[in-house]
Design an enzyme around this catalytic site. Structure first.
Site, PDB file in Angstrom:
ATOM      1  N   LYS A  64       8.728  -1.014  24.151  1.00  0.00           N
ATOM      2  CA  LYS A  64       9.382  -2.052  24.964  1.00  0.00           C
ATOM      3  C   LYS A  64       8.383  -2.794  25.825  1.00  0.00           C
ATOM      4  CE  LYS A  64      12.582   1.238  26.179  1.00  0.00           C
ATOM      5  NZ  LYS A  64      13.584   1.821  27.073  1.00  0.00           N
TER       6      LYS A  64
ATOM      7  N   HIS B 244     -12.304  11.699  18.658  1.00  0.00           N
ATOM      8  CA  HIS B 244     -11.339  12.799  18.445  1.00  0.00           C
ATOM      9  C   HIS B 244     -12.061  14.072  18.906  1.00  0.00           C
ATOM     10  CE1 HIS B 244      -8.172  15.188  16.935  1.00  0.00           C
ATOM     11  NE2 HIS B 244      -8.110  14.787  15.673  1.00  0.00           N
TER      12      HIS B 244
ATOM     13  N   THR C 244      -3.244  18.177  14.463  1.00  0.00           N
ATOM     14  CA  THR C 244      -3.577  18.109  15.892  1.00  0.00           C
ATOM     15  C   THR C 244      -2.333  18.394  16.736  1.00  0.00           C
ATOM     16  OG1 THR C 244      -5.191  16.448  15.279  1.00  0.00           O
ATOM     17  CG2 THR C 244      -4.772  16.724  17.630  1.00  0.00           C
TER      18      THR C 244
ATOM     19  N   ARG D 253      -2.299  10.892  21.224  1.00  0.00           N
ATOM     20  CA  ARG D 253      -2.947  10.142  20.134  1.00  0.00           C
ATOM     21  C   ARG D 253      -2.366   8.734  20.142  1.00  0.00           C
ATOM     22  NH1 ARG D 253      -3.723  12.237  14.056  1.00  0.00           N
ATOM     23  NH2 ARG D 253      -5.279  13.438  15.199  1.00  0.00           N
TER      24      ARG D 253
HETATM   25  N1   CP Z   1      -7.617  16.453  11.559  1.00  0.00           N
HETATM   26  C1   CP Z   1      -6.593  15.766  12.087  1.00  0.00           C
HETATM   27  O1   CP Z   1      -6.722  15.074  13.115  1.00  0.00           O
HETATM   28  O2   CP Z   1      -5.427  15.892  11.382  1.00  0.00           O
HETATM   29  P1   CP Z   1      -4.044  15.241  11.782  1.00  0.00           P
HETATM   30  O3   CP Z   1      -4.204  13.745  11.642  1.00  0.00           O
HETATM   31  O4   CP Z   1      -3.029  15.814  10.836  1.00  0.00           O
HETATM   32  O5   CP Z   1      -3.769  15.599  13.222  1.00  0.00           O
END
Ligand code: CP
Length: 305
Positions: free
Chosen positions: A85, A134, A57, A106
């Site tokens: 922190k 996601h 990602t 993320r």
């Molecule tokens: N598919 C996916 O989210 O892979 P990563 O965790 O490597 O970003």
């Protein structure tokens, strides 16, 4: 082409028109890539904030930005940011959104993306919020199904493994539910069944689905979507060890069948390497599709598509 929203936190906010439009622009971006990229986003800066591990990602978002002539700043790992922190997500957005033009984040906490988007002064994209959603993975998954199978309406998809914590299967389910006559076979151990938030959506929309613990019952589908059992979501590691390889897809399961094998990756053994040479194995093509798909989203959210 532009989108009707500024932030992308969940596939539940997308309409079929949004999804079809994003996939159309992604197909155009494949042409841009074949021609060596463009300078469409040359004045733009992307902030890539990854507070949980990622290979695909993060690197595909960064590649997408570079291929469109933009620039990237990044923060990787909670311990190297001021969240460590005690800074709130909201304060982080209020600051980083004043440095950059678009933010991808993320974060391990479910709901963190909604918190971020609620104050973010620039477009915000959820790159995974714990076991929540996601959405960009789901969009690239639909892009892959469309390319591999030539359609989305009428697709029968089998999802296998950790359907409880696997955020990608939640996001894909809501997105495929926008299409006609889709059918789901859900294969998981009882401990890792698809959560009620997804099955109640299927029931509300009258979408056909079957739940089983038997992998063999899922092999008569157009697509089999394997998932990793998510060690990071287990408090009891012995439970993870017990469940992690309950399902291992092998070449003998699919040889001679017209079933496309997908996986968001990384895999930890749930697809045997003897599947890799088969034409059914689409998971590395799927990962590649992340670049044009994310180019499309960046350009559209920045009003440049
Ligand atoms: N598919 C996916 O989210 O892979 P990563 O965790 O490597 O970003």
């Amino acid at each position: 082409m532009s989108l009707s929203f500024q932030h992308l936190t969940s596939t539940k906010q997308l309409t079929r028109l949004d999804t079809d439009t994003i996939l159309k622009v992604a197909a155009e971006m494949e042409g841009v890539l074949e021609n060596g990229g463009s300078d469409l986003l040359k004045d733009k800066v992307l902030a890539a904030l990854f507070y949980e591990p990622s290979t695909r990602t993060r690197l595909s978002f960064e590649t997408a930005m570079h291929r469109l002539g933009g620039r990237v700043v990044s923060a990787v790992g909670m311990q190297f940011s001021s969240l460590y922190k005690g800074e709130t997500i909201e304060d982080t957005m209020n600051v980083v959104g004043r440095y950059t033009d678009i933010i991808v984040m993320r974060h391990p906490e479910q709901g963190s993306a909604d918190k971020a988007a609620s104050v973010c002064p620039v477009p915000f994209i959820n790159a995974g919020d714990g076991p929540g959603q996601h959405p960009t993975q789901a969009l690239l998954d639909l892009f892959t199904i469309q390319k591999e199978k030539g359609k989305l309406d009428g697709i029968h998809i089998t999802m296998v493994g950790d359907l409880k914590f696997g955020r990608t299967v939640h996001s894909v389910s809501f997105l495929l539910g926008l299409y006609n006559d889709v059918k789901f076979t859900l294969v998981s151990p009882k401990e890792l069944m698809m959560p009620e938030k997804v099955t109640s959506y299927f029931k509300e929309k009258g979408i056909e689905f079957t739940q089983t613990e038997d992998l063999e019952q899922g092999l008569d589908a157009d697509v089999i979507y394997m998932t990793r059992v998510q060690e990071e979501r287990f408090e009891d590691k012995s439970e993870f060890e017990r469940l992690k390889l309950k399902y291992v897809l092998q070449a003998k399961h699919i040889e001679g069948k017209d079933i496309t094998v997908m996986h968001p990756l990384p895999r930890i053994g749930e697809i045997s390497e003897d599947v890799d040479p088969l034409p059914n194995a689409a998971y590395f093509r799927q990962a590649k599709n992340g670049v044009p798909l994310r180019m499309a989203l960046l350009a559209m959210l920045l009003g440049k598509a």
